[in-house]
Design an enzyme around this catalytic site. Sequence first.
Site, short mmCIF file in Angstrom:
data_model
loop_
_atom_site.label_atom_id
_atom_site.label_comp_id
_atom_site.label_asym_id
_atom_site.label_seq_id
_atom_site.Cartn_x
_atom_site.Cartn_y
_atom_site.Cartn_z
N THR A 56 0.83 -1.21 0.00
CA THR A 56 0.00 0.00 0.00
C THR A 56 0.86 1.26 0.00
OG1 THR A 56 -1.62 1.29 1.27
CG2 THR A 56 -0.24 -0.18 2.54
N SER A 65 -1.91 3.51 10.24
CA SER A 65 -2.86 2.65 10.97
C SER A 65 -2.19 1.31 11.20
CB SER A 65 -4.14 2.44 10.15
OG SER A 65 -3.87 1.57 9.05
N TYR A 91 -3.33 -1.41 10.21
CA TYR A 91 -3.41 -2.10 8.91
C TYR A 91 -2.21 -1.73 8.04
CZ TYR A 91 -4.19 -2.05 3.95
OH TYR A 91 -3.97 -2.15 2.60
N HIS A 92 -1.98 -0.41 7.88
CA HIS A 92 -0.87 0.01 7.02
C HIS A 92 0.46 -0.52 7.57
CE1 HIS A 92 -3.93 3.04 5.65
NE2 HIS A 92 -3.38 2.76 4.49
N LYS A 127 1.39 -3.99 6.47
CA LYS A 127 1.99 -4.07 5.13
C LYS A 127 3.47 -3.69 5.17
CE LYS A 127 -1.90 -4.64 2.58
NZ LYS A 127 -2.14 -5.55 1.48
N GLN A 164 0.02 0.01 -3.60
CA GLN A 164 -1.16 0.52 -4.29
C GLN A 164 -1.79 1.70 -3.56
OE1 GLN A 164 -4.20 -1.84 -6.75
NE2 GLN A 164 -5.02 -1.96 -4.70
N LEU A 193 -13.64 7.70 -2.77
CA LEU A 193 -14.40 8.15 -3.95
C LEU A 193 -15.64 7.29 -4.14
CD1 LEU A 193 -14.76 10.06 -6.30
CD2 LEU A 193 -13.23 8.62 -7.66
N ASN A 194 -15.52 5.99 -3.88
CA ASN A 194 -16.71 5.13 -3.95
C ASN A 194 -17.78 5.65 -2.99
OD1 ASN A 194 -15.28 3.59 -5.73
ND2 ASN A 194 -15.25 1.73 -4.50
N ARG A 195 -17.33 6.03 -1.79
CA ARG A 195 -18.29 6.53 -0.81
C ARG A 195 -18.95 7.84 -1.29
NH1 ARG A 195 -18.88 5.73 4.15
NH2 ARG A 195 -18.32 7.76 5.04
N VAL A 227 -16.38 14.79 3.90
CA VAL A 227 -14.94 15.07 3.88
C VAL A 227 -14.44 15.09 5.32
CG1 VAL A 227 -13.22 16.84 3.35
CG2 VAL A 227 -15.06 16.34 1.72
N VAL A 262 -6.18 10.03 12.77
CA VAL A 262 -5.07 10.93 13.09
C VAL A 262 -4.20 10.97 11.84
CG1 VAL A 262 -3.09 11.34 14.59
CG2 VAL A 262 -5.18 10.30 15.52
N1 USQ Z 1 -11.87 9.97 3.85
C1 USQ Z 1 -12.75 11.05 3.89
N2 USQ Z 1 -14.08 10.77 3.91
C2 USQ Z 1 -14.58 9.51 3.88
C3 USQ Z 1 -13.67 8.43 3.83
C4 USQ Z 1 -12.33 8.70 3.82
O1 USQ Z 1 -12.34 12.21 3.91
O2 USQ Z 1 -15.81 9.35 3.90
C5 USQ Z 1 -10.41 10.24 3.79
C6 USQ Z 1 -9.59 9.56 4.85
O3 USQ Z 1 -9.54 10.32 6.04
C7 USQ Z 1 -8.24 9.41 4.16
C8 USQ Z 1 -8.59 9.28 2.68
O4 USQ Z 1 -9.93 9.72 2.55
O5 USQ Z 1 -7.48 10.57 4.32
C9 USQ Z 1 -8.48 7.87 2.15
O6 USQ Z 1 -9.28 7.01 2.94
P1 USQ Z 1 -9.89 5.65 2.34
O7 USQ Z 1 -10.81 5.09 3.37
O8 USQ Z 1 -10.41 5.86 0.97
O9 USQ Z 1 -8.57 4.77 2.16
P2 USQ Z 1 -7.55 4.18 3.23
O10 USQ Z 1 -8.14 4.02 4.57
O11 USQ Z 1 -6.30 4.99 3.14
O12 USQ Z 1 -7.30 2.72 2.69
C10 USQ Z 1 -7.58 2.35 1.34
C11 USQ Z 1 -7.77 0.84 1.28
C12 USQ Z 1 -6.46 0.16 1.70
C13 USQ Z 1 -5.32 0.68 0.83
C14 USQ Z 1 -5.25 2.19 0.91
C15 USQ Z 1 -4.26 2.77 -0.05
O13 USQ Z 1 -8.84 0.44 2.13
O14 USQ Z 1 -6.60 -1.25 1.54
O15 USQ Z 1 -4.12 0.13 1.28
O16 USQ Z 1 -6.52 2.73 0.52
S1 USQ Z 1 -3.46 4.16 0.66
O17 USQ Z 1 -4.42 5.06 1.23
O18 USQ Z 1 -2.68 4.77 -0.40
O19 USQ Z 1 -2.64 3.61 1.71
#
Ligand code: USQ
Length: 351
Positions: A97, A132, A134-135, A138, A161, A192-194, A207, A280
């Site tokens: 990730t 996190s 989770y991260h 990885k 990714q 973005l899906n959300r 946001v 955080v």
């Molecule tokens: N976020 C919002 N509003 C929401 C949901 C999320 O502002 O309703 C923000 C979060 O605070 C974060 C960002 O959007 O700053 C991305 O959050 P996310 O939930 O889309 O993604 P993330 O938790 O980072 O994890 C997802 C996948 C994970 C992958 C990661 C790639 O679930 O498996 O490893 O994206 S990355 O983020 O580049 O580490």
Amino acid sequence: MPIATMPQRVRAWRDTGGPEIQWRRLDVCDGDALGQLIRETQPRAVVHFGEQRSAPFSMVDRQHAVMTQVQNVTGTINLLYALRDHAPDCHLVKLGTMGEYGTPNIDIEEGFIEIEHNGRRDRLPYPKTPGSFYHLSKVHDSHNIHFACRIWGLRATDLNQGVVYGCETEETALHRTLATRFDYDVIWGTVLNRFCVQAAMGQPLTVYGRGGQTRGFLDVRDTVQCVRISVEHPPERGEYRVFNQFTEQFSVRQLAELVHEARAAHGLSTTIQHVQNPRVESEEHYYNAKHQALLDLGLEPHLLRRTLIDSMIQTVERHRRRVDLDVLQKPNVDWRLGHTRTSRRAEATVA
Ligand code: USQ
């Protein structure tokens, strides 16, 4: 979306006339069973996606953090041993990730950085500041894989990714039985899906905080393309390489604005709501991550276009009766407090 069972999916795939596939259910944490599978099948490449993949899930409480790290780290070590013992020439393609790097105040390289320190130089793994448990899992995987390549001469590609969006690939579009998951809840849904589901349902776009959080993003079709390209171009024996797997950078605020504009183009309105950030993380920061290696190998990115946002929203609208508004809205996992109760149905998503 209605999701078919695996046997149904495999049958549907065979009906499309695609290459033969076989499906088996197996727990990667069962090292003996995994070793047996690798011994029997003698793969030339293994694509390992078998991990707990949600940051919020890993932050629910101690049990979720432990489960995430035990599952992810154990599964990968089991696979490394299985490859060492039964298929040492096999190419491991592992899903990492971009979140391993965090948001440092310098450019993010692809896995390694040239460092000069006290007059000496070396090429070392890029420093990691994950956000996190989770991260972090990885990051641990990356170290373990790198180590196995160094000591046993395995070959591996770590695909760091970014955040994935979209709900369809060329393959899933072949038949509705092949449709894949489209998560939109606070635990499993990516941002973005959300936002697309929120827009389709007339709900505010959530946001978190100021929204300056910048990440690398990619279309799910490019996930598939990147895996294929990696498999087709294996590294040398003993080589551990890292590809940053994303195509464009956006801040969360920019994404909300894109969805807002896409709706406005159809005369529809959406509201952008800045909710208290449950995570955080820096909300305004420098971000410049390299992502050249996959382009050099032939990746042709599907960049984010308004038409894609429109089509995601239309897909959601087709399934709108299935959308559960309870799990869509308020984040219920706080990085500082863990799971905060919102509703019974929302709780079910973290169980
Ligand atoms: N976020 C919002 N509003 C929401 C949901 C999320 O502002 O309703 C923000 C979060 O605070 C974060 C960002 O959007 O700053 C991305 O959050 P996310 O939930 O889309 O993604 P993330 O938790 O980072 O994890 C997802 C996948 C994970 C992958 C990661 C790639 O679930 O498996 O490893 O994206 S990355 O983020 O580049 O580490």
